[in-house]
Design a protein around this motif. Structure first.
Motif, PDB file in Angstrom:
ATOM      1  N   UNK A 142     -27.274  -0.384  95.503  1.00 18.67           N
ATOM      2  CA  UNK A 142     -28.462  -1.024  96.077  1.00 18.67           C
ATOM      3  C   UNK A 142     -28.539  -2.475  95.629  1.00 18.67           C
ATOM      4  N   UNK A 143     -29.006  -3.333  96.538  1.00 15.59           N
ATOM      5  CA  UNK A 143     -29.136  -4.754  96.244  1.00 15.59           C
ATOM      6  C   UNK A 143     -30.446  -5.269  96.816  1.00 15.59           C
TER       7      UNK A 143
ATOM      8  N   UNK B 150     -31.598 -12.319 100.556  1.00 14.50           N
ATOM      9  CA  UNK B 150     -30.617 -13.145 101.272  1.00 14.50           C
ATOM     10  C   UNK B 150     -30.245 -12.561 102.621  1.00 14.50           C
ATOM     11  N   UNK B 151     -30.151 -11.231 102.703  1.00 16.89           N
ATOM     12  CA  UNK B 151     -29.825 -10.581 103.970  1.00 16.89           C
ATOM     13  C   UNK B 151     -30.919 -10.863 105.003  1.00 16.89           C
ATOM     14  N   UNK B 152     -32.166 -10.648 104.624  1.00 20.59           N
ATOM     15  CA  UNK B 152     -33.290 -10.889 105.529  1.00 20.59           C
ATOM     16  C   UNK B 152     -33.357 -12.373 105.900  1.00 20.59           C
ATOM     17  N   UNK B 153     -33.162 -13.238 104.921  1.00 25.57           N
ATOM     18  CA  UNK B 153     -33.158 -14.686 105.198  1.00 25.57           C
ATOM     19  C   UNK B 153     -32.059 -15.048 106.196  1.00 25.57           C
ATOM     20  N   UNK B 154     -30.871 -14.450 106.054  1.00 28.48           N
ATOM     21  CA  UNK B 154     -29.752 -14.789 106.942  1.00 28.48           C
ATOM     22  C   UNK B 154     -30.009 -14.339 108.378  1.00 28.48           C
ATOM     23  N   UNK B 155     -30.897 -13.356 108.566  1.00 29.21           N
ATOM     24  CA  UNK B 155     -31.238 -12.880 109.907  1.00 29.21           C
ATOM     25  C   UNK B 155     -32.366 -13.697 110.532  1.00 29.21           C
ATOM     26  N   UNK B 156     -32.925 -14.625 109.778  1.00 25.24           N
ATOM     27  CA  UNK B 156     -33.972 -15.494 110.310  1.00 25.24           C
ATOM     28  C   UNK B 156     -35.361 -14.880 110.318  1.00 25.24           C
TER      29      UNK B 156
END
Length: 94
Positions: free
Chosen positions: A4-5, A9-15
């Motif tokens: 788990x992480x 950053x993942x949500x940010x990269x999706x805009x």
């Protein structure tokens, strides 16, 4: 299976963004993810803030779905409209 992480950053990269109103305090989040599996199959996943009960998570899903639904005119989707349309169709066939 990977560990788990944090999803920042993942949500940010999706805009994905949220602009809190003055005085608003975000207390939790439910994140729905559309994921492509290694075999190419597309599926859905969910993640949520620690401390949210199952009832809060379900309620957040339902509130989000209701907010996303397009406006539905009562004459098309409401039970009154359906009953009226059925009566009109019957009258035309007489």
């Amino acid at each position: 299976m990977s560990e788990r992480q944090p999803m920042g950053r993942l949500i940010d990269s999706l805009g994905v963004e949220h602009r809190p109103e003055q005085g608003e305090l975000v207390l939790g989040a439910v994140v729905l993810l559309k994921v492509m599996e290694p075999d190419g199959e597309v599926s859905m996943r969910a993640a949520w803030s620690p401390g949210l009960s199952w009832m809060e998570r379900v309620g957040m899903h339902q509130a989000a779905a209701a907010a996303d639904m397009p406006d539905r005119p009562a004459d098309v989707w409401g039970s009154e409209g359906v009953a009226d349309r059925e009566a009109d169709a019957d009258d035309e066939h007489r």
